[in-house]
Design a protein around this motif. Structure first.
Motif, PDB file in Angstrom:
ATOM      1  N   ALA A   1      28.976  32.344 -26.138  1.00 42.12           N
ATOM      2  CA  ALA A   1      28.196  33.575 -26.012  1.00 42.12           C
ATOM      3  C   ALA A   1      29.039  34.720 -25.464  1.00 42.12           C
ATOM      4  O   ALA A   1      29.790  34.547 -24.493  1.00 42.12           O
ATOM      5  CB  ALA A   1      27.000  33.343 -25.096  1.00 42.12           C
ATOM      6  N   ASN A   2      28.888  35.894 -26.080  1.00 41.01           N
ATOM      7  CA  ASN A   2      29.421  37.120 -25.492  1.00 41.01           C
ATOM      8  C   ASN A   2      28.436  37.686 -24.470  1.00 41.01           C
ATOM      9  O   ASN A   2      28.837  38.177 -23.415  1.00 41.01           O
ATOM     10  CB  ASN A   2      29.674  38.176 -26.575  1.00 41.01           C
ATOM     11  N   TRP A   3      27.157  37.622 -24.830  1.00 41.01           N
ATOM     12  CA  TRP A   3      26.101  38.094 -23.931  1.00 41.01           C
ATOM     13  C   TRP A   3      25.005  37.025 -23.822  1.00 41.01           C
ATOM     14  O   TRP A   3      24.717  36.330 -24.795  1.00 41.01           O
ATOM     15  CB  TRP A   3      25.479  39.394 -24.456  1.00 41.01           C
ATOM     16  N   VAL A   4      24.408  36.942 -22.618  1.00 43.32           N
ATOM     17  CA  VAL A   4      23.363  35.957 -22.359  1.00 43.32           C
ATOM     18  C   VAL A   4      22.157  36.663 -21.751  1.00 43.32           C
ATOM     19  O   VAL A   4      22.297  37.492 -20.837  1.00 43.32           O
ATOM     20  CB  VAL A   4      23.848  34.858 -21.385  1.00 43.32           C
ATOM     21  N   ILE A   5      20.977  36.349 -22.263  1.00 43.62           N
ATOM     22  CA  ILE A   5      19.735  36.798 -21.633  1.00 43.62           C
ATOM     23  C   ILE A   5      18.942  35.560 -21.236  1.00 43.62           C
ATOM     24  O   ILE A   5      18.813  34.615 -22.010  1.00 43.62           O
ATOM     25  CB  ILE A   5      18.913  37.717 -22.558  1.00 43.62           C
ATOM     26  N   ASN A   6      18.451  35.559 -20.010  1.00 49.05           N
ATOM     27  CA  ASN A   6      17.662  34.451 -19.475  1.00 49.05           C
ATOM     28  C   ASN A   6      16.212  34.913 -19.405  1.00 49.05           C
ATOM     29  O   ASN A   6      15.854  35.751 -18.574  1.00 49.05           O
ATOM     30  CB  ASN A   6      18.188  34.055 -18.095  1.00 49.05           C
ATOM     31  N   ALA A   7      15.396  34.385 -20.290  1.00 47.03           N
ATOM     32  CA  ALA A   7      14.048  34.919 -20.490  1.00 47.03           C
ATOM     33  C   ALA A   7      12.986  33.901 -20.070  1.00 47.03           C
ATOM     34  O   ALA A   7      13.258  32.708 -19.910  1.00 47.03           O
ATOM     35  CB  ALA A   7      13.850  35.298 -21.951  1.00 47.03           C
ATOM     36  N   ASP A   8      11.761  34.408 -19.916  1.00 45.10           N
ATOM     37  CA  ASP A   8      10.570  33.580 -19.754  1.00 45.10           C
ATOM     38  C   ASP A   8       9.766  33.647 -21.047  1.00 45.10           C
ATOM     39  O   ASP A   8       9.934  34.576 -21.857  1.00 45.10           O
ATOM     40  CB  ASP A   8       9.715  34.071 -18.587  1.00 45.10           C
ATOM     41  N   ALA A   9       8.859  32.708 -21.224  1.00 40.51           N
ATOM     42  CA  ALA A   9       8.104  32.629 -22.468  1.00 40.51           C
ATOM     43  C   ALA A   9       7.204  33.834 -22.690  1.00 40.51           C
ATOM     44  O   ALA A   9       6.804  34.116 -23.824  1.00 40.51           O
ATOM     45  CB  ALA A   9       7.274  31.353 -22.500  1.00 40.51           C
ATOM     46  N   ASP A  10       6.851  34.563 -21.615  1.00 40.56           N
ATOM     47  CA  ASP A  10       5.952  35.705 -21.758  1.00 40.56           C
ATOM     48  C   ASP A  10       6.711  37.033 -21.819  1.00 40.56           C
ATOM     49  O   ASP A  10       6.127  38.095 -21.636  1.00 40.56           O
ATOM     50  CB  ASP A  10       4.927  35.741 -20.623  1.00 40.56           C
ATOM     51  N   GLU A  11       8.029  36.974 -22.103  1.00 36.01           N
ATOM     52  CA  GLU A  11       8.863  38.178 -22.153  1.00 36.01           C
ATOM     53  C   GLU A  11       9.368  38.438 -23.576  1.00 36.01           C
ATOM     54  O   GLU A  11       9.869  37.522 -24.237  1.00 36.01           O
ATOM     55  CB  GLU A  11      10.060  38.043 -21.218  1.00 36.01           C
TER      56      GLU A  11
ATOM     57  N   HIS B   1       6.462  42.535 -20.932  1.00 35.09           N
ATOM     58  CA  HIS B   1       6.069  41.315 -20.218  1.00 35.09           C
ATOM     59  C   HIS B   1       4.562  41.112 -20.337  1.00 35.09           C
ATOM     60  O   HIS B   1       3.778  42.031 -20.067  1.00 35.09           O
ATOM     61  CB  HIS B   1       6.478  41.485 -18.739  1.00 35.09           C
ATOM     62  N   PHE B   2       4.153  39.897 -20.728  1.00 36.15           N
ATOM     63  CA  PHE B   2       2.731  39.576 -20.919  1.00 36.15           C
ATOM     64  C   PHE B   2       2.323  38.442 -19.966  1.00 36.15           C
ATOM     65  O   PHE B   2       2.080  37.309 -20.403  1.00 36.15           O
ATOM     66  CB  PHE B   2       2.481  39.168 -22.371  1.00 36.15           C
ATOM     67  N   PRO B   3       2.207  38.713 -18.665  1.00 35.91           N
ATOM     68  CA  PRO B   3       1.957  37.626 -17.709  1.00 35.91           C
ATOM     69  C   PRO B   3       0.490  37.206 -17.595  1.00 35.91           C
ATOM     70  O   PRO B   3       0.204  36.098 -17.154  1.00 35.91           O
ATOM     71  CB  PRO B   3       2.440  38.223 -16.385  1.00 35.91           C
ATOM     72  N   TRP B   4      -0.452  38.100 -17.962  1.00 32.90           N
ATOM     73  CA  TRP B   4      -1.881  37.819 -17.751  1.00 32.90           C
ATOM     74  C   TRP B   4      -2.613  37.918 -19.073  1.00 32.90           C
ATOM     75  O   TRP B   4      -3.458  38.784 -19.289  1.00 32.90           O
ATOM     76  CB  TRP B   4      -2.468  38.819 -16.752  1.00 32.90           C
ATOM     77  N   ARG B   5      -2.311  37.005 -19.988  1.00 31.34           N
ATOM     78  CA  ARG B   5      -2.812  37.119 -21.358  1.00 31.34           C
ATOM     79  C   ARG B   5      -4.283  36.747 -21.477  1.00 31.34           C
ATOM     80  O   ARG B   5      -5.006  37.312 -22.288  1.00 31.34           O
ATOM     81  CB  ARG B   5      -1.959  36.236 -22.281  1.00 31.34           C
ATOM     82  N   SER B   6      -4.709  35.762 -20.702  1.00 28.93           N
ATOM     83  CA  SER B   6      -6.124  35.365 -20.721  1.00 28.93           C
ATOM     84  C   SER B   6      -6.407  34.620 -19.429  1.00 28.93           C
ATOM     85  O   SER B   6      -5.487  34.176 -18.719  1.00 28.93           O
ATOM     86  CB  SER B   6      -6.426  34.458 -21.918  1.00 28.93           C
ATOM     87  N   TRP B   7      -7.683  34.474 -19.139  1.00 30.94           N
ATOM     88  CA  TRP B   7      -8.055  33.737 -17.933  1.00 30.94           C
ATOM     89  C   TRP B   7      -7.617  32.277 -18.053  1.00 30.94           C
ATOM     90  O   TRP B   7      -7.060  31.711 -17.102  1.00 30.94           O
ATOM     91  CB  TRP B   7      -9.560  33.813 -17.703  1.00 30.94           C
ATOM     92  N   ALA B   8      -7.824  31.643 -19.206  1.00 27.54           N
ATOM     93  CA  ALA B   8      -7.439  30.238 -19.373  1.00 27.54           C
ATOM     94  C   ALA B   8      -5.936  30.063 -19.168  1.00 27.54           C
ATOM     95  O   ALA B   8      -5.493  29.144 -18.467  1.00 27.54           O
ATOM     96  CB  ALA B   8      -7.848  29.749 -20.759  1.00 27.54           C
ATOM     97  N   GLN B   9      -5.160  30.953 -19.785  1.00 30.27           N
ATOM     98  CA  GLN B   9      -3.695  30.854 -19.661  1.00 30.27           C
ATOM     99  C   GLN B   9      -3.247  31.106 -18.232  1.00 30.27           C
ATOM    100  O   GLN B   9      -2.407  30.379 -17.684  1.00 30.27           O
ATOM    101  CB  GLN B   9      -3.025  31.865 -20.604  1.00 30.27           C
ATOM    102  N   TYR B  10      -3.815  32.147 -17.594  1.00 27.95           N
ATOM    103  CA  TYR B  10      -3.313  32.507 -16.263  1.00 27.95           C
ATOM    104  C   TYR B  10      -3.713  31.482 -15.211  1.00 27.95           C
ATOM    105  O   TYR B  10      -2.915  31.139 -14.328  1.00 27.95           O
ATOM    106  CB  TYR B  10      -3.800  33.899 -15.864  1.00 27.95           C
ATOM    107  N   ALA B  11      -4.922  30.978 -15.301  1.00 30.71           N
ATOM    108  CA  ALA B  11      -5.350  29.951 -14.347  1.00 30.71           C
ATOM    109  C   ALA B  11      -4.456  28.719 -14.444  1.00 30.71           C
ATOM    110  O   ALA B  11      -4.059  28.134 -13.428  1.00 30.71           O
ATOM    111  CB  ALA B  11      -6.808  29.577 -14.603  1.00 30.71           C
TER     112      ALA B  11
END
Length: 383
Positions: free
Chosen positions: A85-95, A200-210
């Motif tokens: 890799a020349n460049w690396v991004i470390n991401a989360d699934a909601d990014e 960033h999508f951290p609070w997509r639904s009540w089921a997901q966030y809980a």
């Protein structure tokens, strides 16, 4: 040629991880290294399909003790060691990483950044909109949240999301817990033409966030880490355990007059980049309006009371600290006074001793003078 590698540690993100991977592959990411952290909702099987098609380098780590920093660090090093890799991004699934110039792909933006930059901060924007009982919500959460921190406190949040860090490939890089910092020095900020940001999508639904809050809280409980009492995940885990999280989840989503006012004021900025290009894997299930309104109201009441508790706690802690300082000062003064009293007593004794000595010396001198005078008188009389 620039090679862009993304790392991803994921657990139970079936509602979004496929859409997230597809987005970044379309954006020119060359390799995605994924570690599944013991998912049980179908995420592991979905990732296995991507791996079978040669789209991801898939690993498995079933231990759930919040070891993100260690795991991501190993993947980030492998991005260079195994994939050059020349460049690396470390991401989360909601990014969703994107170029600020939407006419460019993410890969094209990185191609404009010299590797001498080393590492740089990438701003993260929380995407907000109407809440839902279930659903991925990529077509529903279409506003960048730029509300003031004062307003965030009123709805139970401490601040906006922390920036992420992008970095050059390295065999010995260390990535901090949360992917926010790396130990590669920054040589500056990319030019505006090469700007990058994260939606960033951290609070997509009540089921997901809980589910996310419960998973994260239990992982921290099983780990050796000691997060701050104000750590956003642990705050919400306590709320989940108390039964107040749903009201606070509802309260953090603007609606009605607040939404209209935010759009007009520029604190809620329309951005349909993801909505226009990515389908939501899970259909939205709306919250019944009466329940939503009452929950929002309750959430703001809970947040207000919690802020009062926090303010009083800070005040108490301040007074406790000042009390401790005063007690220490008093004790030090007492110790100094005791030392002075002991010194005074010793000096008093020495003065008394010297008085006695002086008196003895004086008495001896008088006797010698008297003896001398007597001898002189006897001598005179003999004459």
């Amino acid at each position: 040629m620039t090679k862009l590698v993304m790392t991803l540690m994921v657990r139970d993100e079936i509602d979004i991880v496929g859409a997230m991977l597809d987005h970044h592959l379309r954006q020119g990411v060359d390799v995605v290294i994924v570690t599944d952290n013991g998912s049980v909702d179908g995420t592991a099987e979905l990732l296995a399909d991507y791996a079978a098609r040669g789209l991801v380098d898939l690993r498995h780590d079933p231990v759930q003790k919040k070891q993100q920093g260690t795991t991501v660090t190993e993947m980030a090093r492998d991005a260079y060691r195994l994939h050059s890799a020349n460049w690396v991004i470390n991401a989360d699934a909601d990014e969703f990483w994107v170029a600020t110039d939407r006419k460019k792909t993410l890969k094209q933006a990185f191609e404009l950044i010299p590797e001498s930059v080393g590492s740089f901060d990438v701003p993260v924007f929380d995407m907000i909109g109407e809440p839902a009982l279930d659903g991925t919500g990529l077509n529903r959460l279409i506003y960048k949240d730029l509300r003031s921190e004062a307003r965030l406190l009123e709805i139970g949040l401490l601040s906006h999301s922390t920036q992420n860090a992008a970095h050059i490939g390295s065999p010995d890089v260390t990535v901090s817990q949360g992917n926010h910092f790396v130990d590669i020095a920054s040589g500056g900020t990319p030019d505006a033409a090469a700007g990058i940001e994260v939606l960033h999508f951290p609070w997509r639904s009540w089921a997901q966030y809980a589910r996310k809050v419960e998973n994260a809280g239990r992982s921290y409980e099983n780990s050796d880490l000691t997060p701050s009492p104000n750590h956003h995940g642990m705050r919400d885990y306590r709320r989940f355990q108390e039964g107040s999280l749903f009201a606070l989840y509802a309260a953090r989503h603007p609606a009605g007059d607040e939404l209209r006012a935010g759009i007009e004021a520029g604190t809620l900025v329309l951005d349909t980049t993801i909505a226009d290009s990515v389908e939501s894997p899970v259909r939205d299930v709306p919250i019944e309006p009466a329940l939503l309104d009452s929950s929002r109201d309750l959430g703001e009441v809970i947040a207000r009371l919690q802020n009062q508790v926090n303010a009083t706690t800070i005040e108490r802690d301040t007074f406790s600290y000042e009390l401790g300082v005063a007690r220490l000062e008093l004790e030090q003064r007492r110790e100094r006074n005791a030392t002075l009293e002991a010194r005074i007593a010793k000096l008093r004794d020495k003065v008394a001793d010297t008085d006695d000595q002086l008196e003895r010396l004086r008495s001896r001198r008088v006797l010698r003078l008297a003896d001398g005078l007597s001898a002189a008188m006897r001598k005179a009389l003999r004459r």
